[in-house]
Design an enzyme around this catalytic site. Structure first.
Site, PDB file in Angstrom:
ATOM      1  CB  THR A 133      22.223  25.709 -34.284  1.00  0.00           C
ATOM      2  OG1 THR A 133      22.646  25.324 -35.581  1.00  0.00           O
ATOM      3  CG2 THR A 133      23.320  25.298 -33.307  1.00  0.00           C
ATOM      4  CG  ASP A 134      20.692  22.629 -38.627  1.00  0.00           C
ATOM      5  OD1 ASP A 134      21.546  23.499 -38.368  1.00  0.00           O
ATOM      6  OD2 ASP A 134      20.230  22.466 -39.778  1.00  0.00           O
ATOM      7  CD  GLU A 135      25.893  25.686 -37.768  1.00  0.00           C
ATOM      8  OE1 GLU A 135      27.084  25.668 -37.443  1.00  0.00           O
ATOM      9  OE2 GLU A 135      25.337  26.678 -38.268  1.00  0.00           O
ATOM     10  CE1 TYR A 158      26.188  29.534 -32.790  1.00  0.00           C
ATOM     11  CE2 TYR A 158      26.054  27.955 -34.595  1.00  0.00           C
ATOM     12  CZ  TYR A 158      25.437  28.829 -33.708  1.00  0.00           C
ATOM     13  OH  TYR A 158      24.068  28.980 -33.754  1.00  0.00           O
ATOM     14  CE  LYS A 162      22.862  27.996 -29.717  1.00  0.00           C
ATOM     15  NZ  LYS A 162      22.188  29.148 -29.041  1.00  0.00           N
TER      16      LYS A 162
HETATM   17  P1  NAD Z   1      22.486  37.283 -33.676  1.00  0.00           P
HETATM   18  O1  NAD Z   1      23.959  37.156 -33.599  1.00  0.00           O
HETATM   19  O2  NAD Z   1      21.868  38.018 -34.806  1.00  0.00           O
HETATM   20  O3  NAD Z   1      21.926  37.961 -32.337  1.00  0.00           O
HETATM   21  C1  NAD Z   1      22.400  37.627 -31.074  1.00  0.00           C
HETATM   22  C2  NAD Z   1      21.897  38.665 -30.081  1.00  0.00           C
HETATM   23  O4  NAD Z   1      22.330  38.282 -28.783  1.00  0.00           O
HETATM   24  C3  NAD Z   1      22.424  40.066 -30.346  1.00  0.00           C
HETATM   25  O5  NAD Z   1      21.378  41.011 -30.237  1.00  0.00           O
HETATM   26  C4  NAD Z   1      23.456  40.270 -29.244  1.00  0.00           C
HETATM   27  O6  NAD Z   1      23.580  41.632 -28.839  1.00  0.00           O
HETATM   28  C5  NAD Z   1      22.883  39.407 -28.141  1.00  0.00           C
HETATM   29  N1  NAD Z   1      23.910  38.939 -27.200  1.00  0.00           N
HETATM   30  C6  NAD Z   1      25.098  38.360 -27.506  1.00  0.00           C
HETATM   31  N2  NAD Z   1      25.786  38.090 -26.396  1.00  0.00           N
HETATM   32  C7  NAD Z   1      25.007  38.495 -25.347  1.00  0.00           C
HETATM   33  C8  NAD Z   1      25.159  38.482 -23.945  1.00  0.00           C
HETATM   34  N3  NAD Z   1      26.270  37.995 -23.364  1.00  0.00           N
HETATM   35  N4  NAD Z   1      24.144  38.941 -23.175  1.00  0.00           N
HETATM   36  C9  NAD Z   1      23.023  39.436 -23.734  1.00  0.00           C
HETATM   37  N5  NAD Z   1      22.832  39.509 -25.070  1.00  0.00           N
HETATM   38  C10 NAD Z   1      23.818  39.038 -25.866  1.00  0.00           C
HETATM   39  O7  NAD Z   1      21.939  35.782 -33.589  1.00  0.00           O
HETATM   40  P2  NAD Z   1      20.655  35.139 -34.307  1.00  0.00           P
HETATM   41  O8  NAD Z   1      21.019  34.741 -35.680  1.00  0.00           O
HETATM   42  O9  NAD Z   1      19.481  36.008 -34.080  1.00  0.00           O
HETATM   43  O10 NAD Z   1      20.508  33.806 -33.445  1.00  0.00           O
HETATM   44  C11 NAD Z   1      19.688  33.778 -32.289  1.00  0.00           C
HETATM   45  C12 NAD Z   1      19.769  32.396 -31.666  1.00  0.00           C
HETATM   46  O11 NAD Z   1      19.347  31.421 -32.611  1.00  0.00           O
HETATM   47  C13 NAD Z   1      21.179  32.011 -31.247  1.00  0.00           C
HETATM   48  O12 NAD Z   1      21.097  31.317 -30.021  1.00  0.00           O
HETATM   49  C14 NAD Z   1      21.653  31.081 -32.350  1.00  0.00           C
HETATM   50  O13 NAD Z   1      22.579  30.147 -31.870  1.00  0.00           O
HETATM   51  C15 NAD Z   1      20.356  30.434 -32.763  1.00  0.00           C
HETATM   52  N6  NAD Z   1      20.319  29.981 -34.163  1.00  0.00           N
HETATM   53  C16 NAD Z   1      20.500  30.861 -35.196  1.00  0.00           C
HETATM   54  C17 NAD Z   1      20.416  30.409 -36.508  1.00  0.00           C
HETATM   55  C18 NAD Z   1      20.565  31.347 -37.684  1.00  0.00           C
HETATM   56  O14 NAD Z   1      20.502  30.896 -38.823  1.00  0.00           O
HETATM   57  N7  NAD Z   1      20.730  32.650 -37.491  1.00  0.00           N
HETATM   58  C19 NAD Z   1      20.177  29.067 -36.775  1.00  0.00           C
HETATM   59  C20 NAD Z   1      20.011  28.203 -35.696  1.00  0.00           C
HETATM   60  C21 NAD Z   1      20.062  28.664 -34.396  1.00  0.00           C
END
Ligand code: NAD
Length: 349
Positions: A133-135, A158, A162
């Site tokens: 993430t950019d955070e 969070y 990350k």
């Molecule tokens: P999300 O919360 O929608 O999905 C996370 C998934 O990971 C879920 O399906 C969950 O069941 C699974 N999970 C959680 N813990 C687990 C574990 N211990 N073992 C196996 N599976 C597990 O998240 P997202 O929004 O799809 O984000 C995906 C990635 O992208 C993350 O790494 C997040 O940090 C990163 N990210 C997200 C955003 C955003 O805007 N959503 C922005 C930047 C980065």
């Protein structure tokens, strides 16, 4: 290629899985624990493909990760599984350290053990792609952009977890030569976004006739990235990115939160007008700000554009219109999640 996707039942992971099955010839193994944030309804559309398989497992469970990797023999690991909701990290940071830091360590250790045992040509082509993430860069003032060289300065449990995982990935590249890639992206939005996050939360609450809670003045700025643009970026990075490199991914769509909420209300006023003739914007209220709330995030995505030719296709206006319409057409997906109290306020510390 065989792509091992962790977190493929979540918001971004499922968009990646659907994209890879629908638009490429790659095989996909979706490894997901199915926490509160993961549901297999997000990948129903592609679950019948003979290029798709699912394994329920925890990224912190080394034996389960080992068995899944050994059975699938991936060319690429794309690691998205994480605890992802900032407000939840304020209430319960331990789960974030466990999944995001220890889980990423476990993925790295198992990927490395597998990578060391494969043939030379496969070892050269193997990639471990970590999605972040950019955070991790902290908060910007009114001007400036995050580049790949911006120093890390995470502020929430969070983003700190990350950042920790990003450093582990980088260390595995430097120390063990594992061919790693990291992408740091801005706020995603689009279909199948869990209704505790801003955009789907506002749609669900607006339709329910509930107040639309905006933190403080709503003047926090985020750079919004349509999830389908993001997954095209991920494919470009794991197929053509240079190992050891980080790529920032952003949508060139900086918006204040309050503008986002007004835009959603305006679209709903047009496509699903309130029966009492009022505007959804009348439901907006201000609530106490999130503790430690970062003011502004904005991404400089020049590197991925210049080196890999990726650019977002959606503007915020086109992407949010698609998103609102998707939520109106898929109430059967999100209403049960709302009923399970996904929309309750968290993280007031
Ligand atoms: P999300 O919360 O929608 O999905 C996370 C998934 O990971 C879920 O399906 C969950 O069941 C699974 N999970 C959680 N813990 C687990 C574990 N211990 N073992 C196996 N599976 C597990 O998240 P997202 O929004 O799809 O984000 C995906 C990635 O992208 C993350 O790494 C997040 O940090 C990163 N990210 C997200 C955003 C955003 O805007 N959503 C922005 C930047 C980065």
């Amino acid at each position: 290629m065989r792509i091992f996707v962790t977190g493929g039942a979540g918001f971004i992971g499922s968009a990646l899985v659907r994209h890879l099955i629908e638009n490429t010839g790659h095989e996909v193994l979706n490894f997901d624990k199915l926490t509160y944030a993961g549901t297999l309804t997000t990948v129903e559309a592609v679950a019948g493909s003979d290029r798709y398989r699912f394994v329920q497992g925890d990224i912190c469970d080394a034996d389960a990760v080992h068995a899944a990797i050994a059975g699938f023999r991936p060319d690429i690991v794309t690691h998205l599984a994480a605890e992802s909701h900032v407000d939840r990290s304020i209430d319960g940071p331990g789960a974030f350290v466990q999944t995001n830091v220890v889980g990423t360590y476990t993925m790295l250790a198992e990927a490395r053990a597998y990578w060391q045992g494969i043939a030379d040509s496969e070892r050269q082509a193997f990639r471990f792609h970590h999605i972040s993430t950019d955070e991790v860069y902290g908060s910007l003032g009114d001007t400036g952009l995050f580049t790949e060289d911006t120093p890390y300065d995470p502020r929430s449990p969070y983003s700190a977890s990350k950042a920790g995982s990003d450093h582990l990935v980088s260390a595995w590249g430097h120390t063990y030569g594992l061919p790693v890639l990291v992408t740091n992206c801005s706020n995603n939005y689009g279909p199948y976004h869990f209704p505790e996050k801003l955009i789907p939360l506002m749609i669900a609450k607006a339709l329910a006739g509930d107040p639309l809670p905006v933190y403080g003045k709503g003047d926090q700025v985020r750079d919004w990235l349509y999830v389908e643009d993001h997954v095209r970026a991920l494919q470009a990075v794991f197929e053509r990115g240079r190992p050891g490199r980080t790529y920032n991914v952003g949508g060139n769509n900086e918006k204040q939160n309050i503008t986002v909420v007004h835009t959603i209300c305006a679209i709903l006023d047009r496509v699903r007008p309130r029966t009492d003739g009022g505007s959804y914007a009348d439901q907006i209220i201000s609530v106490a700000d999130r503790p430690g709330h970062d003011k502004r995030y904005a991404i400089d995505a020049t590197r991925i554009r210049d080196e890999l030719g990726w650019e977002p296709r959606e503007t915020f206006e086109t992407g949010v219109e698609k998103t609102v319409r998707w939520y109106l057409d898929h109430e059967d997906w999100w209403r049960p999640l709302v009923a399970a109290k996904a929309t309750e306020r968290r993280g007031v510390a």
